[in-house]
Scaffold this motif. Structure first.
Motif, short mmCIF file in Angstrom:
data_model
loop_
_atom_site.label_atom_id
_atom_site.label_comp_id
_atom_site.label_asym_id
_atom_site.label_seq_id
_atom_site.Cartn_x
_atom_site.Cartn_y
_atom_site.Cartn_z
N ALA A 163 0.81 -1.22 0.00
CA ALA A 163 0.00 0.00 0.00
C ALA A 163 0.84 1.27 0.00
CB ALA A 163 -0.93 0.00 1.21
N GLU A 164 1.99 1.25 0.66
CA GLU A 164 2.79 2.47 0.76
C GLU A 164 3.37 2.86 -0.60
OE1 GLU A 164 6.08 4.49 3.75
OE2 GLU A 164 5.95 2.30 3.61
N VAL A 165 3.92 1.90 -1.32
CA VAL A 165 4.42 2.19 -2.66
C VAL A 165 3.29 2.69 -3.56
CG1 VAL A 165 5.41 1.18 -4.77
CG2 VAL A 165 6.37 0.60 -2.54
N ALA A 166 2.12 2.06 -3.44
CA ALA A 166 0.98 2.50 -4.24
C ALA A 166 0.59 3.93 -3.87
CB ALA A 166 -0.21 1.57 -4.01
N ALA B 24 -6.26 12.13 -7.78
CA ALA B 24 -5.10 11.32 -7.43
C ALA B 24 -4.91 11.24 -5.91
CB ALA B 24 -3.84 11.90 -8.08
N ALA B 25 -5.10 12.37 -5.24
CA ALA B 25 -4.93 12.41 -3.79
C ALA B 25 -5.96 11.53 -3.08
CB ALA B 25 -5.02 13.85 -3.29
N GLN B 26 -7.18 11.57 -3.54
CA GLN B 26 -8.22 10.78 -2.90
C GLN B 26 -8.02 9.29 -3.17
OE1 GLN B 26 -11.89 12.56 -4.26
NE2 GLN B 26 -11.70 14.31 -2.87
N ALA B 27 -7.58 8.92 -4.36
CA ALA B 27 -7.30 7.52 -4.66
C ALA B 27 -6.15 7.01 -3.80
CB ALA B 27 -6.97 7.35 -6.15
N GLY B 28 -5.11 7.82 -3.69
CA GLY B 28 -3.97 7.42 -2.88
C GLY B 28 -4.30 7.31 -1.41
N ALA B 29 -5.13 8.23 -0.92
CA ALA B 29 -5.52 8.21 0.49
C ALA B 29 -6.32 6.95 0.82
CB ALA B 29 -6.34 9.45 0.83
N GLU B 30 -7.16 6.53 -0.08
CA GLU B 30 -7.94 5.31 0.15
C GLU B 30 -7.05 4.08 0.15
OE1 GLU B 30 -11.54 2.97 -2.10
OE2 GLU B 30 -11.81 5.07 -1.58
N THR B 31 -6.03 4.11 -0.71
CA THR B 31 -5.12 2.97 -0.82
C THR B 31 -4.16 2.87 0.36
OG1 THR B 31 -5.19 3.08 -3.24
CG2 THR B 31 -3.32 1.91 -2.26
N ALA B 32 -3.65 4.02 0.81
CA ALA B 32 -2.57 4.03 1.81
C ALA B 32 -2.97 4.83 3.05
CB ALA B 32 -1.31 4.61 1.19
N GLN B 33 -4.20 4.67 3.50
CA GLN B 33 -4.70 5.49 4.60
C GLN B 33 -3.96 5.27 5.92
OE1 GLN B 33 -8.76 4.33 5.68
NE2 GLN B 33 -8.52 2.49 4.44
#
Length: 260
Positions: free
Chosen positions: A89-92, A115-124
């Motif tokens: 998740a962190e790399v993603a 992009a920020a919202q997609a990343g936040a969901e992936t690496a919350q």
């Protein structure tokens, strides 16, 4: 991992250093990719995938810094694919943050939000979520949405309070807590909250200066004390917002779930 220097105020500011780092990064990436042909356990395979992802992130950042934007986006997508395969998740999260950074430099502010919202969901549950919140706040500030700026900044502050202070701030892929006030200062300037921005500017200067007056963060300090930067940013923002008024809304609801 002891990944290379951060984007601002680092040796990468010189072209020769960036080019050397790009050469070395690609060499290491090739070496690590070669490990995929070896006989590996499942755990080792996932570790190699994750390491490949980290190196791809670094190479992509340097490619973008040197102007190879198409190559940088391809490398970023490769890093995201490796992260997905490794379930890392962190790399993603950092791959999404890179997308937000790319969008910020090209003025694609709604792309930053996506992009920020997609990343936040992936690496919350990782520190990159703080950086993603900051990128989202910067985007909303440039769009001119004061309420969403505050929502994003509040999210970032809460996340920041819950993570330990990083051991190595020279690692490109860690979040420097001192930069969050700088990001917030920039956002408040852009939405016309000068009092809040000046309070944060003073904090940026305090945190960026040693007891003997030596500046630890000269670029941030220069921005914090520059009245002309305030006016330029606000003027540019209102100019952009006027142009958007004549464009159809692109929205973000359909752009997945989810950025220097």
């Amino acid at each position: 991992m002891p990944f290379a220097s951060r984007r601002t105020g680092s040796p990468r500011s010189t072209r020769s250093c960036r080019e050397q780092l790009l050469i070395e990064g690609r060499q290491w990436l090739r070496r690590v990719v070669e490990l995929h042909s070896k006989s590996l356990t499942l755990a080792q395979h996932r570790e190699v995938l994750a390491l490949s992802g980290w190196l791809a992130l670094l190479v992509g950042c340097v490619e973008y810094d040197t102007g190879a934007r198409h190559a940088a986006e391809s490398t970023r997508q490769a890093a995201l694919s490796l992260a997905t395969e490794a379930d890392h998740a962190e790399v993603a999260g950092w791959a999404h943050e890179m997308r937000a950074w790319f969008a910020l430099t090209t003025g694609d502010y709604r792309g930053i939000v996506a992009a920020a919202q997609a990343g936040a969901e992936t690496a919350q549950n990782h520190s990159v979520a703080v950086q993603l919140a900051a990128q989202e706040a910067k985007a909303w500030a440039r769009i001119g949405d004061r309420r969403q700026v505050e929502v994003a900044l509040d999210k970032g502050r809460r996340l920041l309070e819950g993570i330990p202070h990083p051991e190595n701030l020279d690692n490109h892929f860690v979040v420097d807590p001192a930069k969050f006030d700088f990001y917030a200062m920039d956002c408040y300037r852009l939405v016309g909250e000068d009092k809040l921005a000046r309070t944060l500017a003073n904090e940026v200067l305090r945190a960026g200066t040693d007891f003997d007056g030596t500046e630890r963060s000269p670029m941030r300090n220069s921005e914090a004390r520059s009245p002309s930067a305030w006016r330029r940013r606000v003027t540019a923002t209102w100019s952009r917002r006027s142009s958007w008024a004549n464009e159809p809304s692109k929205g973000t609801a359909n752009r997945c779930h989810r950025s220097s």
